[in-house]
Design an enzyme around this catalytic site. Structure first.
Site, PDB file in Angstrom:
ATOM      1  N   ARG A 122       0.824  -1.210   0.000  1.00 42.36           N
ATOM      2  CA  ARG A 122       0.000   0.000   0.000  1.00 42.36           C
ATOM      3  C   ARG A 122       0.864   1.269   0.000  1.00 42.36           C
ATOM      4  NH1 ARG A 122      -4.795  -0.681   4.276  1.00 42.36           N
ATOM      5  NH2 ARG A 122      -5.474   1.238   3.257  1.00 42.36           N
ATOM      6  N   SER A 167      -8.072  12.085   3.427  1.00 41.09           N
ATOM      7  CA  SER A 167      -7.723  10.858   4.135  1.00 41.09           C
ATOM      8  C   SER A 167      -7.492  11.165   5.603  1.00 41.09           C
ATOM      9  CB  SER A 167      -6.461  10.226   3.534  1.00 41.09           C
ATOM     10  OG  SER A 167      -5.930   9.233   4.389  1.00 41.09           O
ATOM     11  N   GLN A 169      -6.255   9.166   7.670  1.00 40.97           N
ATOM     12  CA  GLN A 169      -4.957   8.611   8.053  1.00 40.97           C
ATOM     13  C   GLN A 169      -3.838   9.604   7.776  1.00 40.97           C
ATOM     14  OE1 GLN A 169      -4.515   4.793   6.188  1.00 40.97           O
ATOM     15  NE2 GLN A 169      -6.209   3.885   7.325  1.00 40.97           N
ATOM     16  N   ASP A 315     -15.138   3.519   3.599  1.00 41.37           N
ATOM     17  CA  ASP A 315     -14.948   2.125   3.990  1.00 41.37           C
ATOM     18  C   ASP A 315     -16.188   1.269   3.747  1.00 41.37           C
ATOM     19  OD1 ASP A 315     -12.308   2.360   4.735  1.00 41.37           O
ATOM     20  OD2 ASP A 315     -12.754   2.745   6.841  1.00 41.37           O
ATOM     21  N   LYS A 342      -6.967   0.632  -1.087  1.00 39.58           N
ATOM     22  CA  LYS A 342      -7.323   0.073   0.217  1.00 39.58           C
ATOM     23  C   LYS A 342      -6.623  -1.283   0.361  1.00 39.58           C
ATOM     24  CE  LYS A 342     -10.059   3.195   2.060  1.00 39.58           C
ATOM     25  NZ  LYS A 342      -9.806   3.742   3.411  1.00 39.58           N
ATOM     26  N   ARG A 346     -10.590  -2.131  -4.249  1.00 36.99           N
ATOM     27  CA  ARG A 346     -11.976  -2.500  -3.953  1.00 36.99           C
ATOM     28  C   ARG A 346     -12.925  -2.245  -5.117  1.00 36.99           C
ATOM     29  NH1 ARG A 346     -12.096  -0.698   2.475  1.00 36.99           N
ATOM     30  NH2 ARG A 346     -11.127  -2.643   3.219  1.00 36.99           N
ATOM     31  N   ARG A 388     -13.558  -6.457   4.138  1.00 39.71           N
ATOM     32  CA  ARG A 388     -14.813  -5.819   3.737  1.00 39.71           C
ATOM     33  C   ARG A 388     -15.378  -6.443   2.452  1.00 39.71           C
ATOM     34  NH1 ARG A 388     -15.153  -2.322   7.743  1.00 39.71           N
ATOM     35  NH2 ARG A 388     -13.333  -1.071   8.328  1.00 39.71           N
TER      36      ARG A 388
END
Length: 429
Positions: A122, A167, A169, A315, A342, A346, A388
């Site tokens: 990532r 983001s 994060q 998410d 992610k 996704r 997820r």
């Protein structure tokens, strides 16, 4: 690898509570560890991701006790952490790695962060870049783009940073570095991302000021331990919200869910599609809004999902894709390129799986177009090692015409260890 077979459901009914919020659980350990005094955490999520954060701080000398009900942290103060003797293993947790990178950049010791093969793939430059502007000394694979990351703690200075991505994060990593930096640190972002760090740091005593489009942190403030109650995770509730909407005859109550406005994009989207969702018993716990959510089966219609709502539901998009696959018309998702970086891509993962279930999907660089069908086909779904994706396809299997198998479901333990049992407990067959 463990596969799981899902059989069609007649309805989803009952009352449940979902595990504690993952974002808040991470932050409670981090902030409690660098605060002075004792912090207690009730409702802590004992999933692999949050436990990776807990173990990282134990490795830096923090005493953390867990009696199964309450996690008790003996805070070491802002400058009380010890140099770890080994690599800090973040497992699959991007939150652990990115926030720890910011927190460790201003320490007076050396540390190394690594994780599993998915986390090591990532992007980390989005955090390493602005931290370097603050004076951080961080090296990693691919010029600091990939973990493992080696961090030599150094003296930091405050910066003003305009983040190209929304983001939490990235924002939180810079804020944590800002606690150790001289002067003020300002972070702006295109759309407001989740604000758990701002809320909790302020509660611990940090000098944090929010303004439209950003946040300002002043370094040097001592944090003080406190008691934290972690609400249920809306990202975990999302799978049950979608199940309740798409399975005929369903009526489900989910108790004690965190409904922070920076996280309720999932509710706005599902209501926008015609979903019967009701927030009841709304209250405030530890500075976070909480509610019980009632969901009933609904006929859904397609909509466009773009702009400000995207980071507020980032998410939950795998679950939203399942709802869209059964909505009348074509749902268009835009401004969601973040989904491609992610735990897996996704967008591609959900497109691949829902095509197997008979749904027409067109991928775009920053989203997808999903044309709903009247019913799904049972299929062999691939989790791609992403919790997820796995849970979303298990929910899809509840309304498939026959059995659906989902591969590699062990990954669910990163965020929701009891998911299968909780789901089977409310499914009527």
């Amino acid at each position: 690898m463990q596969n799981y077979t899902v059989r069609p459901a007649k309805s989803v009914r009952g009352e449940i509570s979902v595990p504690g919020d993952k974002s808040i659980s991470h932050r409670s350990i981090m902030f409690g560890s660098i605060a002075s005094g004792v912090t207690t955490v009730t409702g802590f999520l004992r999933g692999e991701d949050a436990l990776a954060t807990l173990e990282a701080f134990r490795a830096m000398g923090v005493q953390i006790d867990d009696d199964g009900e309450t996690v008790t942290i003996q805070g070491r103060g802002l400058h009380g952490l010890s140099e770890p003797t080994d690599v800090l293993d973040c497992g699959n947790s991007g939150t652990s790695m990115r926030l720890l990178t910011g927190l460790l950049a201003g320490q007076n010791f050396f540390s190394v962060l690594s994780g599993d093969k998915y986390l090591r793939a990532r992007p980390m430059k989005r955090v390493v870049g602005p931290l370097a502007q603050m004076g951080a000394r961080i090296s990693g694979r691919a010029g600091g783009e990939k973990a493992p990351l080696a961090i030599q703690g150094s003296k930091l200075k405050g910066i003003e940073y305009d983040s190209p991505v929304s983001s939490a994060q990235v924002k939180s990593a810079i804020m944590l570095a800002g606690l150790y930096a001289g002067g003020e640190t300002v972070v702006r972002e295109p759309h407001l991302s989740r604000d758990h760090s701002e809320r909790m740091l302020r509660a611990f005593g940090a000098h944090v000021e929010t303004f439209p489009g950003g946040v300002k942190v002043r370094g040097g403030a001592e944090l003080t331990g406190r008691d934290i109650v972690v609400p249920g995770d809306i990202s975990s509730a999302a799978f049950f919200l979608v199940a309740g909407l798409i399975v005929p005859g369903s009526d489900l109550l989910i108790r004690g869910v965190g409904v922070n406005p920076t996280r309720t994009g999932i509710i706005d989207v599902l209501k926008g599609m015609g979903g019967d969702l009701e927030l009841i018993n709304q209250r405030d716990e530890s500075g976070e809004p909480v509610a019980d959510i009632r969901v009933r089966h609904s006929k859904l219609t397609a909509m466009e999902i773009s702009g400000d709502v995207v980071p507020r539901a980032i998410d939950e998009f795998p679950a939203i894709c399942v709802a869209a696959s059964l909505a009348q018309g074509t749902t268009v998702v835009r401004d969601a390129a973040e989904l491609r970086v992610k735990e897996t891509d996704r967008i591609s993962a959900m497109a691949d799986n829902l095509k197997r279930a008979g749904v027409s999907i067109v991928e775009t660089p920053d989203g997808m177009e999903i044309t709903g069908v009247s019913s799904l086909k049972g299929c062999a779904a691939d989790s791609f090692g992403d919790h997820r994706i796995a849970m979303s396809m298990m929910v899809a299997g509840l309304v498939a015409q026959n059995e659906t198998s989902v591969s590699d479901v062990e990954c669910i333990a990163t965020s929701f260890p009891g998911f299968v049992n909780l789901l089977e407990g409310v499914v009527q067959r």
